[in-house]
Design a protein around this motif. Structure first.
Motif, short mmCIF file in Angstrom:
data_model
loop_
_atom_site.label_atom_id
_atom_site.label_comp_id
_atom_site.label_asym_id
_atom_site.label_seq_id
_atom_site.Cartn_x
_atom_site.Cartn_y
_atom_site.Cartn_z
N MET A 297 0.85 -1.17 0.00
CA MET A 297 0.00 0.00 0.00
C MET A 297 0.90 1.24 0.00
O MET A 297 1.93 1.26 0.63
N LYS A 298 0.45 2.25 -0.70
CA LYS A 298 1.17 3.52 -0.72
C LYS A 298 0.48 4.50 0.23
O LYS A 298 -0.68 4.34 0.56
N TRP A 299 1.25 5.51 0.65
CA TRP A 299 0.76 6.50 1.62
C TRP A 299 1.00 7.89 1.08
O TRP A 299 2.03 8.17 0.48
N MET A 300 0.05 8.78 1.29
CA MET A 300 0.17 10.15 0.82
C MET A 300 0.13 11.09 2.03
O MET A 300 -0.66 10.91 2.95
N LEU A 301 1.01 12.10 1.98
CA LEU A 301 1.03 13.13 3.02
C LEU A 301 0.01 14.20 2.67
O LEU A 301 0.03 14.75 1.57
N VAL A 302 -0.90 14.45 3.59
CA VAL A 302 -1.91 15.50 3.44
C VAL A 302 -1.70 16.49 4.57
O VAL A 302 -1.47 16.10 5.71
N VAL A 303 -1.75 17.78 4.25
CA VAL A 303 -1.60 18.82 5.26
C VAL A 303 -2.98 19.35 5.62
O VAL A 303 -3.79 19.65 4.74
N LEU A 304 -3.24 19.43 6.91
CA LEU A 304 -4.49 20.01 7.39
C LEU A 304 -4.19 21.44 7.81
O LEU A 304 -3.62 21.68 8.88
N VAL A 305 -4.54 22.39 6.96
CA VAL A 305 -4.28 23.80 7.23
C VAL A 305 -5.24 24.27 8.32
O VAL A 305 -6.45 24.08 8.21
N GLY B 137 -5.55 22.88 10.94
CA GLY B 137 -6.03 21.68 11.59
C GLY B 137 -7.29 21.10 10.99
O GLY B 137 -7.77 20.06 11.41
N VAL B 138 -7.84 21.75 9.94
CA VAL B 138 -9.10 21.28 9.38
C VAL B 138 -9.14 21.17 7.86
O VAL B 138 -9.69 20.20 7.36
N SER B 139 -8.63 22.11 7.15
CA SER B 139 -8.76 22.12 5.69
C SER B 139 -7.67 21.28 5.04
O SER B 139 -6.50 21.67 5.04
N SER C 102 -0.65 25.51 13.69
CA SER C 102 -1.90 24.75 13.62
C SER C 102 -1.99 23.94 12.33
O SER C 102 -2.93 23.18 12.16
N ASN C 103 -1.01 24.07 11.44
CA ASN C 103 -0.97 23.24 10.25
C ASN C 103 -0.32 21.91 10.62
O ASN C 103 0.78 21.88 11.14
#
Length: 111
Positions: free
Chosen positions: A1-9, A11-13, A72-73
């Motif tokens: 399985m591959k993994w992607m980094l997602v940033v929560l700007v 803490g939510v977006s 908060s990011n």
């Protein structure tokens, strides 16, 4: 399985980074590096602000705002389907068109 980094700007977006990793641990390392970058940026801002802002109260308020903006990011690693498999989607149903032979419903009279 591959993994992607997602940033929560804030803490939510969620913001897609398009950073895909083969191993979960590699994704976690990238998340830690991102968090360290934000921390370093805040520390640099803090040193500059402490030298430039004369009034303690103004500095304290500005520091709180900047801390919220930068710290908060957060990053999170999510499973990524990649190109090796077709994405799982629910089958889409076509709305059925009303038949020409069916009479249109008439509203009942109000009394």
């Amino acid at each position: 399985m591959k993994w992607m980094l997602v940033v929560l700007v804030g803490g939510v977006s969620p913001v897609n980074t398009d950073l895909v990793f083969d191993k979960f641990t590699d994704c976690l390392v990238a998340e830690e590096q991102m968090r360290q970058h934000y921390s370093d940026a805040f520390d640099a801002w803090d040193r500059m602000a402490a030298a430039r802002i004369d009034r303690r109260r103004d500095y304290k308020k500005a520091r709180e705002v900047e801390a919220k903006r930068l710290l908060s990011n957060v990053g999170t690693c999510v499973p990524h389907g990649g190109g090796d498999r077709q994405p799982v989607t629910a089958p889409q149903q076509q709305p059925s068109a009303p038949s020409a032979q069916q009479p249109a419903a008439t509203p009942s009279p109000r009394t």
